[in-house]
Design a protein around this motif. Structure first.
Motif, short mmCIF file in Angstrom:
data_model
loop_
_atom_site.label_atom_id
_atom_site.label_comp_id
_atom_site.label_asym_id
_atom_site.label_seq_id
_atom_site.Cartn_x
_atom_site.Cartn_y
_atom_site.Cartn_z
N TRP A 1 -14.87 -4.15 -5.41
CA TRP A 1 -14.32 -3.20 -3.84
C TRP A 1 -15.30 -3.39 -3.23
CZ3 TRP A 1 -10.16 -0.47 -4.36
CH2 TRP A 1 -9.16 -0.32 -5.55
N VAL B 1 -7.62 -2.38 4.80
CA VAL B 1 -7.01 -1.82 3.54
C VAL B 1 -5.38 -2.93 3.54
CG1 VAL B 1 -6.33 -0.79 1.94
CG2 VAL B 1 -8.40 -0.22 3.21
N LEU C 1 -6.94 5.98 3.92
CA LEU C 1 -6.41 5.00 3.55
C LEU C 1 -4.96 4.21 4.56
CD1 LEU C 1 -5.01 5.22 -0.34
CD2 LEU C 1 -7.13 3.82 0.99
N THR D 1 0.51 -1.11 -0.09
CA THR D 1 -0.26 0.21 0.49
C THR D 1 1.04 1.40 -0.18
OG1 THR D 1 -1.51 -1.09 1.30
CG2 THR D 1 -1.87 1.53 1.65
N GLY E 1 -6.76 -0.81 -1.65
CA GLY E 1 -7.47 0.56 -1.67
C GLY E 1 -7.76 2.26 -2.19
N TYR F 1 -6.57 2.33 7.78
CA TYR F 1 -7.36 1.77 7.48
C TYR F 1 -6.50 0.59 7.24
CZ TYR F 1 -12.15 2.89 7.51
OH TYR F 1 -13.76 3.25 8.34
N VAL G 1 -12.18 -2.34 -0.32
CA VAL G 1 -10.94 -2.25 -0.17
C VAL G 1 -10.69 -3.45 -1.48
CG1 VAL G 1 -11.19 -3.83 1.35
CG2 VAL G 1 -8.96 -3.80 1.10
#
Length: 529
Positions: A143, A206, A158, A31, A127, A161, A137
Motif C-alpha cells: 500500500w 486510486v 476515494l 473501485t 484504495g 482520488y 493505493v
C-alpha cells in the motif's frame, strides 16, 4: 506522506470533486463496484444471520467479536456467501427473510461464515482511507500513501482520488485512440506517452495504476515501430524534396548561364519569378530539409537569381546608353531635316542622305523613336509636298502638250506604209523635230507612253533602212560579184573534170566531181547568180 488541501480549499471540497465528472475507465468501475459490493455484503450477511436456525452451531460468532479493532470498516468488501450453503428448510415457527424486513447493517461485529461453507477469495480494493483521512493505493501486495482527505468521508476521499485515476486513464485512452486513427506523428505520440507514463508512475490516484503502465508500455512499443516506419518515410520524402528543389536550382542556374544579349528579358523575368514561387511553395508545403542541404541549395538559387538580376541591370544600363546616343544623333538629324524646308524640292537629295544616316543611328526607345520620327517625317513631307505641288502644276500645263504629241503620232502613223524609204525618213525627221520642240510632259508615265508609240514608228523605218543598206552596199556588192566569178570558174572546171572521168569510165572520180559541182552551183544560186 502527501498532504492534501484542507476542506477550505476549493480543490478538496466534495462539491468541487463532484463537478470534475469524467468518463470512468474499467479501473474506475472496479473501485465503484468495490464500494457497492461492501454495502451489499453487509446487508446479505445480516440477513443470513437472522435466517440461521436456533439449533445451528454458533462457534464462529466469537471470531466476529475478536476482529481486530484496526481493520478498516466497510473498506474491504466481504464476498457474499453462496445461497447453496444456507439451510434448505426453515422451521415453520420462524419467519423467513422475505417476511421479515432486512435490518440495517450494525456498526458492531459481523458474523463469519458457517463451518463447512465455501468462501470466495476477497476482492481487494484499490484504495483505502485511514481514520485520519490518509488515502492509500494498493500496488501489488503493498500500500502506498497518495494523500490525505481529512475534511470528508471515506467515500468522498476515494472518489476524489479515483477521479484523478480516471483523468490519467483518459489520457492513456486518448493516446491509444489517436494512434489507432492515425494522422498524428508517432514520434510526438511517443514523447507524449513518455510524459504520461511519468505522471502515472507514482501518481496520487486510486486505481489500477499497474494496468495503465502496462498499456503505456505496450503503446510505447507500437509507437517505436511506427516511429521507425515514419522516419523511413520522412527520409524518403526528404530525398524527394531535395531532388525537386535541386531541379528548381538547376533551372535557375540554366537561366543565369544564358547570353544576356540574346535573352528576352520580359520572359526571363517571368520564368525566374515562377521558379521563385515554386521554391516558396515547396518550402512552405514540403518537408523540412537538413539545414546544411537547405542552405547550400538556397545559396545556389540565390546566386543564380543575383546573376540574372545583374545581367538584366547591365543589359538595360548598356541599352540606356545606346538609346541615349541614338536619341542625341536622331535629334540632330531631325534638326538638319527641318532646316531643309526653305529649299523645297531641291532639298530632297539632302533629305535622302539624312534618311540613310537615320537608319544607321540605331534605336532610341520606342516612345523617343516615335516622337523623333514624327518630326523627321514631317520635315520630309514638306519637301516632297513641294515636289507634288510642282508636279501638279506641270501636269496641268502639260495637257496641251499631250494633245499636240498625240496629233503628231496620228500624222506619223502612215510613215510605216510609205514605200519610198527616203520620203519616209524625211517625214519622220520632221515629226521628231516638232516632237522635241513641244518639250517635256508631266506626269512622266504619260510622257513615256507617248515616247514609246513614236519609238515604234522609228524602229519600223530603221529596220527598212537596214535591209535596204544590206542590199545596196557597194562593198558587199563587190564581194558578191567576186564570189560569183570564182564559183563560175570552179563550176566550169568541175564540169570539165566530170566529162573527162566519164570518158575514162572512172566512176569514182566522176562521182566526186559531180558532188563538188552540185555544191558550187548551190552556192551560186544563193548569191543570186
Amino acid at each position: 506522506m502527501t498532504s492534501l488541501p484542507s476542506s477550505d480549499s476549493p480543490d478538496t471540497t466534495p462539491a468541487v470533486a463532484d463537478d470534475a465528472a469524467v468518463d470512468v475507465t474499467p479501473g474506475d468501475e472496479t473501485t465503484t463496484e468495490v464500494d457497492a459490493a461492501s454495502t451489499d455484503t453487509q446487508v446479505d450477511a445480516a440477513s443470513e444471520a437472522d435466517a440461521v436456525p436456533d439449533d445451528a452451531p454458533q462457534a464462529d460468532a466469537p471470531e466476529a467479536d475478536a476482529e481486530p479493532d484496526d481493520a478498516p470498516e466497510a473498506d474491504a468488501p466481504q464476498a457474499d456467501a453462496p445461497e447453496a450453503d444456507a439451510p434448505e428448510t426453515v422451521p415453520a415457527d420462524e419467519e423467513t427473510p422475505a417476511e421479515r424486513p432486512k435490518a440495517a447493517p450494525a456498526p458492531g461485529p459481523r458474523p463469519g461464515p458457517r463451518p463447512g461453507a465455501r468462501v470466495a477469495a476477497p476482492v481487494e480494493p484499490w484504495g483505502r482511507v485511514e481514520e485520519d483521512g490518509t488515502v492509500s493505493v494498493r500496488e501489488g501486495d503493498q500500500w502506498r500513501v497518495v494523500g490525505q482527505y481529512p475534511d470528508g468521508t471515506a467515500d468522498e476521499a476515494l472518489a476524489y482520488y479515483t477521479r484523478k485515476f480516471a483523468d490519467l486513464a483518459g489520457e492513456v485512452t486518448l493516446l491509444e485512440v489517436r494512434h489507432r486513427r492515425g494522422g498524428a506523428s508517432a514520434s510526438d505520440l511517443r514523447s507524449t506517452a513518455a510524459t504520461v507514463r511519468a505522471k502515472v508512475d507514482g501518481a496520487a490516484a486510486v486505481g489500477d495504476l499497474a494496468a495503465l503502465l502496462e498499456r503505456l508500455d505496450a503503446l510505447t512499443a507500437e509507437l517505436a515501430e511506427a516511429t521507425e516506419t515514419e522516419a523511413a518515410a520522412a527520409r524518403e520524402a526528404v530525398d524527394d524534396a531535395v531532388r525537386e528543389r535541386t531541379e528548381i536550382v538547376e533551372e535557375a542556374e540554366a537561366l543565369a548561364a544564358r547570353d544576356p544579349q540574346s535573352v528576352q528579358w520580359k520572359q526571363m523575368t517571368a520564368d525566374m519569378a515562377a521558379l521563385f514561387d515554386r521554391w516558396q511553395a515547396h518550402q512552405q508545403n514540403g518537408p523540412r530539409l537538413p539545414k546544411s542541404t537547405a542552405q547550400t541549395l538556397w545559396r545556389r538559387f540565390r546566386d543564380a537569381r543575383a546573376t540574372v538580376d545583374r545581367h538584366r541591370r547591365e543589359f538595360f544600363s548598356a541599352l540606356d546608353e545606346t538609346h541615349k546616343s541614338a536619341r542625341d544623333a536622331k535629334t540632330r538629324l531631325v534638326e538638319r531635316a527641318e532646316a531643309l524646308a526653305p529649299r523645297g524640292e531641291d532639298g530632297i537629295p539632302a533629305y535622302r542622305d539624312l534618311l540613310d544616316e537615320w537608319k544607321a543611328s540605331g534605336r532610341a526607345g520606342r516612345k523617343v523613336d516615335d516622337a523623333l520620327w514624327a518630326r523627321f517625317k514631317a520635315a520630309g513631307d514638306a519637301l516632297y509636298g513641294a515636289r507634288i505641288e510642282r508636279e501638279t502644276a506641270d501636269a496641268e500645263a502639260s495637257q496641251e502638250k499631250i494633245e499636240q504629241k498625240r496629233a503628231l503620232l496620228v500624222e506619223a502613223a502612215p510613215i510605216v506604209d510609205e514605200k519610198n524609204l527616203a520620203t519616209a525618213r524625211q517625214k519622220l525627221t520632221a515629226i521628231q523635230r516638232q516632237w522635241d520642240e513641244i518639250g517635256r510632259i508631266f506626269p512622266r508615265d504619260k510622257e513615256r507612253a507617248l515616247d514609246d508609240d513614236l519609238r515604234k514608228i522609228e524602229q519600223s523605218v530603221r529596220a527598212r533602212e537596214d535591209a535596204d543598206w544590206k542590199q545596196n552596199d557597194p562593198e558587199q556588192k563587190a564581194r558578191a560579184n567576186d564570189m560569183t566569178r570564182q564559183l563560175t570558174d570552179a563550176i566550169e572546171k568541175l564540169e570539165a573534170e566530170l566529162a573527162a572521168a566519164e570518158a575514162k569510165g572512172d566512176k569514182r572520180a566522176a562521182a566526186q566531181a559531180s558532188e563538188a559541182l552540185e555544191a558550187r552551183r548551190t552556192w551560186l544560186r544563193a548569191l543570186g547568180g
